[in-house]
Design a protein around this motif. Structure first.
Motif, PDB file in Angstrom:
ATOM      1  N   THR A  84       3.548  -6.511  -3.370  1.00  0.00           N
ATOM      2  CA  THR A  84       2.855  -7.265  -4.416  1.00  0.00           C
ATOM      3  C   THR A  84       1.413  -6.792  -4.563  1.00  0.00           C
ATOM      4  O   THR A  84       0.621  -6.923  -3.626  1.00  0.00           O
ATOM      5  CB  THR A  84       2.853  -8.770  -4.076  1.00  0.00           C
ATOM      6  N   PRO A  85       1.067  -6.249  -5.738  1.00  0.00           N
ATOM      7  CA  PRO A  85      -0.326  -5.795  -5.922  1.00  0.00           C
ATOM      8  C   PRO A  85      -1.277  -6.986  -5.900  1.00  0.00           C
ATOM      9  O   PRO A  85      -0.903  -8.084  -6.310  1.00  0.00           O
ATOM     10  CB  PRO A  85      -0.306  -5.150  -7.318  1.00  0.00           C
ATOM     11  N   ALA A  86      -2.488  -6.761  -5.429  1.00  0.00           N
ATOM     12  CA  ALA A  86      -3.497  -7.822  -5.446  1.00  0.00           C
ATOM     13  C   ALA A  86      -3.900  -8.089  -6.890  1.00  0.00           C
ATOM     14  O   ALA A  86      -3.800  -7.212  -7.746  1.00  0.00           O
ATOM     15  CB  ALA A  86      -4.706  -7.404  -4.628  1.00  0.00           C
ATOM     16  N   GLN A  87      -4.325  -9.314  -7.185  1.00  0.00           N
ATOM     17  CA  GLN A  87      -4.834  -9.646  -8.514  1.00  0.00           C
ATOM     18  C   GLN A  87      -6.225  -9.050  -8.645  1.00  0.00           C
ATOM     19  O   GLN A  87      -7.149  -9.501  -7.975  1.00  0.00           O
ATOM     20  CB  GLN A  87      -4.924 -11.174  -8.672  1.00  0.00           C
ATOM     21  N   ALA A  88      -6.378  -8.056  -9.515  1.00  0.00           N
ATOM     22  CA  ALA A  88      -7.709  -7.462  -9.702  1.00  0.00           C
ATOM     23  C   ALA A  88      -8.692  -8.581 -10.074  1.00  0.00           C
ATOM     24  O   ALA A  88      -8.291  -9.520 -10.772  1.00  0.00           O
ATOM     25  CB  ALA A  88      -7.654  -6.398 -10.796  1.00  0.00           C
ATOM     26  N   PRO A  89      -9.954  -8.560  -9.666  1.00  0.00           N
ATOM     27  CA  PRO A  89     -10.592  -7.456  -8.942  1.00  0.00           C
ATOM     28  C   PRO A  89     -10.344  -7.483  -7.424  1.00  0.00           C
ATOM     29  O   PRO A  89     -10.895  -6.660  -6.726  1.00  0.00           O
ATOM     30  CB  PRO A  89     -12.070  -7.688  -9.240  1.00  0.00           C
ATOM     31  N   GLN A 106      -5.360   3.967  -2.621  1.00  0.00           N
ATOM     32  CA  GLN A 106      -5.201   3.191  -1.386  1.00  0.00           C
ATOM     33  C   GLN A 106      -4.388   1.928  -1.646  1.00  0.00           C
ATOM     34  O   GLN A 106      -3.524   1.560  -0.840  1.00  0.00           O
ATOM     35  CB  GLN A 106      -6.572   2.847  -0.804  1.00  0.00           C
ATOM     36  N   GLN A 107      -4.650   1.257  -2.802  1.00  0.00           N
ATOM     37  CA  GLN A 107      -3.863   0.069  -3.124  1.00  0.00           C
ATOM     38  C   GLN A 107      -2.393   0.456  -3.303  1.00  0.00           C
ATOM     39  O   GLN A 107      -1.495  -0.270  -2.880  1.00  0.00           O
ATOM     40  CB  GLN A 107      -4.393  -0.612  -4.394  1.00  0.00           C
ATOM     41  N   GLU A 108      -2.171   1.615  -3.897  1.00  0.00           N
ATOM     42  CA  GLU A 108      -0.795   2.075  -4.115  1.00  0.00           C
ATOM     43  C   GLU A 108      -0.083   2.372  -2.804  1.00  0.00           C
ATOM     44  O   GLU A 108       1.132   2.236  -2.699  1.00  0.00           O
ATOM     45  CB  GLU A 108      -0.837   3.343  -4.976  1.00  0.00           C
TER      46      GLU A 108
END
Ligand SMILES: Nc1ncnc2c1ncn2[C@@H]1O[C@H](COP(=O)(O)OP(=O)(O)OP(=O)(O)O)[C@@H](O)[C@H]1O
Ligand SMILES: Nc1ncnc2c1ncn2[C@@H]1O[C@H](COP(=O)(O)OP(=O)(O)OP(=O)(O)O)[C@@H](O)[C@H]1O
Ligand SMILES: [Mg+2]
Ligand SMILES: [Mg+2]
Lengths: 424, 424
Positions: free
Chosen positions: A271-276, A220-222
């Protein structure tokens, strides 16, 4: 009738022509087709315009057909993955979950099965069929698109916002059904109607990459990144976005033609979120809410237009039925010489009315071919109006003055007469 | 044909019936009406169902009529304010600005003028006419609403979100045209189609309270409070919200039936911003974005349904036109005894085709009245199919085997023949 509005984001200019072409495309068959019949689908017609065999998107070459279901007679779209071998029954069962997704921005997934009918081992995905749809690649990247776009033209920002809103809506529906889109390649997003796009390859990667067992959250993040790349590739007119390692220069390029709000949205997507931490479609929708409401209003306007067009056409439908009734009544050979149909009969009026509607001549004896007159007469007949008309016999010796309401009674009487099990 | 979707937020179940009723309501006239004709509008019909004379909303008693424009023949809605005297020409000119607002959630304002035709001095507002629309009061607060709702029933939360989204969209359109709604009384918001509401009294207070010259910013801020009160009154089934000084108990009451998200939204609407801060519709839309996108998706589904219904009806329209052509050709009195129409003529085929379509009899000689057969024949004729049929003469002595395509050529030839300026 009431008025139409002037919005046209979702409305084809030549609505009737558009409908006609789609009806033709739906009905079209290939006379000497070599394509097989499948267990439940027959009369396959290939929809691929190129014969290029490409495995880039799914890992298998894929082909698209329209076909008719034996079960219900409806037309569906079949996507065939050539040379696919099913190793785990559970892989294909994952397609069932997609039936829960009922969203205007997703081509509905109906079924999936394997077949040897093509002489190989093929995997078939059944989805709804959208006549004359084009992929975003065909629509925006080819000179010969049926919409007449030039490949090098910049796509206007409102068009892209409209896409963003529709895909965001689709992503919301997919994610809340605990699924992920996974494939948003521009060649797998369909333009199905004016301004309307739909994700066209849902569920395919769920089956084909079943063994990888990647966690849903990750997929889903992808999706947001796929989404960002899709928009970036259309906005920069660049199909290599999916394979380019460094997107920064392309993102910079956006500044030339698009607002900073637009660029910020694309950057957010990429831009991916900063895990977590994770990103959610709700956050996206809040950010683009004014664009969502604009798309909503356009869609309501399209609804209003379609609704009033439909009102007009329903009227035509009534007239067609009435004309068919009249057709069955007048000039029946078995009534030739029947005294009940003689010039003294009340039903003789219907014959004269027919002349009145269709066989008018002007002062010079020339036929009057005015469909407006015919439509008006038939509407008044259908409504049983109290308006009086004079019907002259062909020899002009007698004139009958009758209301439409009386003629309507005659039509209904003659029609029920014809339906009686036995004749007097 | 392609499939329909199952969504129905904006789609009446009995679409055809609905259209038919609206067409009837539009055409309905009052035989012995005492209502005057105005300069540019005639055939007034009162739309007020009660004769209650109330001046609460506008400060003047108001009456609603439908009427036909002399200029274009369209139907409009007229709202008359009884006993209004215009003191400043500029007051009425403010209505022009409303023509710029073209939004699915606003009843379009067309014009305003004063008249003495009713025997007093009246102010008339002309707006679009929406046949069979009901006010929210009629829809939700009366037992006898045409939708069968009971007054005491709680309105479901999704219905209220749908209202909130549509009004937010309308407020956005109004505010960005530098105007304010000013009147959102539940009796002045119309339910015009299934699930569709529109602000129905825009521009009236701009004229009537022109002299007060209140600043736009203040009026726009007040719109949010009107908005909140409107939703609160429907959610609590309480029409006195507009006049209740303390709303807190009513807001508390919401907890019984509605989510906290819903209550928070109503509270946000009812709470004025701390000056100098102001509230904006963008902020509201961000907060309710997921509901906006849900409404958008419903609307797209409604579009899809309307579009496929229209496809079917357009087909009927083609058949009606074809039937009218056939009607003009066959049995014209002036061709009786004309050698060109004799049994050797090629056009004689059309007469036999007419018998084939309409005058079939079964083995017992009974009429076959199968509209399916007629529609199928006419569709094949229209498409010029290569299918062959045998047409027998009435005396059964000769049989002609022809394709639909050949018959189509005959129809077109005969039709152009009729249109020629002079006959041979
Ligand atoms: N559900 C559908 N209904 C109608 N037409 C469809 C549908 N899905 C795809 N098509 C049409 O089928 C054609 C082929 O689709 P396909 O996905 O194979 O595209 P492509 O350009 O050939 O890509 P690839 O190279 O991956 O095969 C396109 O014109 C597309 O619009
Ligand atoms: N633009 C319109 N098109 C069609 N019908 C309308 C339109 N505007 C109002 N109506 C209908 O006219 C009727 C009367 O409207 P009106 O605003 O007078 O309501 P009311 O309940 O009589 O309120 P009041 O007591 O303020 O007069 C309502 O049934 C309403 O639905
Ligand atoms: Mg292909
Ligand atoms: Mg009233």
């Amino acid at each position: 009738a009431y008025q139409k509005h002037a919005h046209d984001f979702f409305m084809p200019e030549a609505l009737r022509e558009d409908l006609q072409k789609k009806a033709e495309a739906t009905l079209q068959v290939m006379p000497n087709s070599q394509l097989p019949n499948l267990d439940t689908y027959h009369t396959l017609v290939a929809l691929d315009t190129s014969h290029r065999k490409s495995a880039t998107v799914f890992g298998y070459p894929s082909w698209v057909y329209k076909a008719t279901s034996m079960k219900n007679g409806y037309m569906y779209c079949l996507r065939r993955l050539e040379g696919y071998r099913l190793t785990n029954e559970r892989a294909i069962r994952s397609v069932k979950d997609w039936r829960r997704v009922n969203c205007g921005g997703v081509v509905s997934v109906v079924d999936a099965f394997t077949t040897r009918a093509f002489g190989d081992s093929s995997l078939i995905f059944v989805t709804n069929y959208h006549p004359l749809s084009k992929t975003l690649v065909e629509h925006h990247f080819t000179n010969t698109s049926r919409f007449g776009n030039r490949a090098s033209q910049t796509v206007p920002e409102p068009v892209l916002w409209n896409y963003i809103v529709q895909i965001a809506s689709a992503v919301k529906a997919v994610h809340s059904a605990n699924l992920a889109v996974r494939c948003m390649d521009p060649s797998k997003v369909m333009v199905t109607d004016k301004g309307r796009i739909r994700l066209g390859a849902c569920s395919v990667l769920d089956v084909v990459q079943f063994e990888a067992q990647r966690p849903l959250a990750e997929l889903q993040q992808e999706d947001f990144i796929h989404f960002g790349k899709l928009i970036l590739s259309i906005a920069t007119n660049n199909l290599s976005v999916t394979t380019t390692p460094n997107l920064a220069p392309l993102v910079e390029q956006l500044a030339r033609n698009y607002s900073s709000e637009f660029r910020d949205t694309v950057v957010w997507l990429l831009t991916p979120a900063q895990a977590p931490a994770t990103k959610g479609v709700g956050e996206l929708l809040s950010g683009i809410a004014t664009h969502v409401v604009d798309a909503f209003d356009s869609s309501l306007h399209a609804n209003d237009t379609l609704y009033s067009e439909l009102a007009r056409e329903v009227e035509n439908g009534r007239l067609a039925r009435l004309l068919m009734k009249l057709g069955t009544i007048n000039e029946r050979p078995e009534y030739e010489g029947d005294v009940n149909w003689s010039e003294t009969s009340e039903r003789y009026i219907l014959k004269l009315f027919r002349d009145y509607v269709f066989h008018q001549v002007n002062a010079e004896g020339r036929p009057v071919l005015d469909m407006g007159h015919m439509v008006a007469c038939l509407n008044k007949l259908d409504a049983g109006s109290q308006e009086k008309i004079s019907l002259a016999s062909r020899d002009e010796q007698s004139v009958f003055v009758v209301t439409y309401s009386e003629i309507k009674k005659q039509v209904n009487a003659a029609w029920s007469e014809l339906q009686k099990p036995t004749r007097r």
